[in-house]
Write a protein that holds these residues in place. Structure first.
Motif, PDB file in Angstrom:
ATOM      1  N   CYS A 153       4.901  -5.164  12.824  1.00 22.69           N
ATOM      2  CA  CYS A 153       3.703  -4.341  13.021  1.00 22.69           C
ATOM      3  C   CYS A 153       2.457  -5.127  12.627  1.00 22.69           C
ATOM      4  O   CYS A 153       2.541  -6.170  11.982  1.00 22.69           O
ATOM      5  N   ASN A 155       9.794  -1.846  12.423  1.00 15.51           N
ATOM      6  CA  ASN A 155       9.663  -2.186  11.006  1.00 15.51           C
ATOM      7  C   ASN A 155       8.398  -3.004  10.755  1.00 15.51           C
ATOM      8  O   ASN A 155       7.830  -3.601  11.670  1.00 15.51           O
ATOM      9  N   LYS A 156       7.999  -3.023   9.512  1.00 10.41           N
ATOM     10  CA  LYS A 156       6.698  -3.579   9.143  1.00 10.41           C
ATOM     11  C   LYS A 156       6.549  -5.051   9.557  1.00 10.41           C
ATOM     12  O   LYS A 156       5.441  -5.495   9.914  1.00 10.41           O
ATOM     13  N   TYR A 182       1.160   1.280   5.431  1.00 15.39           N
ATOM     14  CA  TYR A 182       2.313   1.325   6.339  1.00 15.39           C
ATOM     15  C   TYR A 182       3.378   2.302   5.832  1.00 15.39           C
ATOM     16  O   TYR A 182       3.876   3.142   6.586  1.00 15.39           O
ATOM     17  N   ARG A 183       3.732   2.202   4.554  1.00 11.66           N
ATOM     18  CA  ARG A 183       4.782   3.075   4.015  1.00 11.66           C
ATOM     19  C   ARG A 183       4.373   4.540   4.112  1.00 11.66           C
ATOM     20  O   ARG A 183       5.178   5.408   4.484  1.00 11.66           O
ATOM     21  N   TYR A 204      -1.276  -0.262  10.915  1.00  9.43           N
ATOM     22  CA  TYR A 204      -1.643   0.201   9.577  1.00  9.43           C
ATOM     23  C   TYR A 204      -3.040  -0.247   9.166  1.00  9.43           C
ATOM     24  O   TYR A 204      -3.668  -1.093   9.800  1.00  9.43           O
ATOM     25  N   GLN A 210      -1.994  -4.821  11.513  1.00  7.16           N
ATOM     26  CA  GLN A 210      -3.054  -3.947  11.049  1.00  7.16           C
ATOM     27  C   GLN A 210      -3.940  -3.568  12.225  1.00  7.16           C
ATOM     28  O   GLN A 210      -4.034  -4.273  13.219  1.00  7.16           O
TER      29      GLN A 210
END
Length: 364
Positions: free
Chosen positions: A360, A356-357, A333-334, A323, A362
């Motif tokens: 994850c 899922n975040k 992200y969303r 993201y 950047q």
């Protein structure tokens, strides 16, 4: 297991290249400014727009004289500022095509634009009206935009120096993590490793670039991978695929049912058959289970046909979006996951495959 590094325009932006469509349109208006300075008449036009000097409002009968008289003020303007100066009447009469009007309105209201989505929206509008004349003009305008875009990207690429980023090199070289793999794949896919006690590195890495530039190629040798420019490259204009690719859209069936090939001129899934890039991609995803890294691609609807093929394939066992962190500290992200979800028919598979975040990172 293999890995696909899915490259979108955000990847180039992360490397400092001004390759957004908003950057391109700003350049387009800069070119208008230069052409008008050389124009020894009162009107100039291209397939998208005409600009006529309002001789009743000025003491000049040609653009060259008017702009040279006011050269300091106008030379300091950006392309969009130059457009703003003449778009609302007064000194000039500007007539824009519907396509260019939509593009400029998007930039003015949102700060960004998706030219391919605006094109498709107009195409559907003209199909509903059964207006073939407008469709032909739209396609001519879109072709002209593509030609200008190729010219712009050639300029951008030539001005680009070595911008390889250590953070991205580290990301594409990292092993596959067990926690990123879909639960169903860990349990039921016999080709997914059973032993994760040691690092599991991809057997093969494919950089799938949706960009027309060459920045992603700098990372291929780091992992001994390969690159597939699925939409072509700027230095081979005939290879460039510029259009819309959403066969899942409810209006696409209407376009297909009309017995007129003009309606399908810029549909990506048809253009893919003009080279073997798509076939090579199919061979890769059929060969073994694969994880997808999403780097700078918005996963919007303009590529939904291809992305659905990748995301819902039985060999796809993980989708990991990288993201972007905004200046205010928030991230996208969303938004990325919302866009990814539109490429899935099976939402249960979506929730299983997308990382899922928490796990994850950047992009840079």
């Amino acid at each position: 297991m293999n890995r696909i590094v899915l490259i979108g325009n955000g990847f180039d932006l992360a490397h400092g290249l001004k390759t957004s469509y908003a950057d391109f349109i700003n350049w387009y208006w800069k070119q208008w400014k230069r052409e008008l300075i050389l124009c020894h008449c009162s009107i100039l036009e291209d397939p998208l727009c005409s600009i006529e000097l309002d001789t009743e409002e000025t003491d000049f009968t040609q653009w060259h004289g008017f702009l040279m008289q006011n050269s300091i003020a106008y030379q300091q303007m950006s392309g969009m500022e130059f457009y703003d100066a003449f778009s609302n009447g007064g000194l000039a009469i500007m007539k824009k095509s519907k396509l260019l009007t939509r593009i400029c309105q998007s930039i003015e209201t949102k700060g960004w634009v998706d030219i391919e989505a605006d094109y498709y929206a107009l195409l559907k509008e003209f199909v509903t009206q059964n207006n073939r004349d407008e469709i032909e003009k739209l396609h001519d305008q879109f072709t002209y935009l593509q030609e200008k875009l190729v010219t712009y990207l050639e300029y951008v690429q030539q001005t680009c120096k070595d911008k390889k980023l250590a953070s991205i090199r580290q990301i594409v070289s990292q092993p596959i993590n067990e926690r990123d793999i879909a639960v169903s794949a860990l349990r039921n896919n016999p080709n997914v490793p059973l032993n994760w006690d040691e690092d599991v590195y991809p057997s093969d890495t494919l950089f799938l670039s949706f960009n027309y530039t060459l920045i992603a190629e700098d990372y291929v040798n780091d992992v001994k991978g390969t690159i597939n420019h699925i939409h072509g490259v700027y230095y081979r204009p005939q290879s460039v695929i510029f259009g819309y690719g959403d066969e899942m859209d409810k209006h696409f069936e209407i376009l297909s049912d009309i017995n007129d090939n003009e309606y399908l001129r810029n549909i990506k899934s048809i253009r893919y058959l003009e080279s073997d890039n798509y076939r090579k991609l199919l061979q890769f995803i059929e060969a073994a289970p694969y994880q997808i890294y999403i780097m700078g691609h918005s996963c919007g609807n303009s590529d939904r046909t291809l992305l659905n093929t990748l995301f819902e394939h039985k060999n796809c066992v993980s989708i990991k979006p990288f993201y972007y962190v905004k200046p205010d500290g928030t991230d996208n992200y969303r938004e990325l996951v919302q866009n990814i979800s539109r490429n899935f028919k099976n939402k249960q598979s979506l929730r299983d495959k997308v990382v899922n975040k928490k796990y994850c990172e950047q992009l840079i």
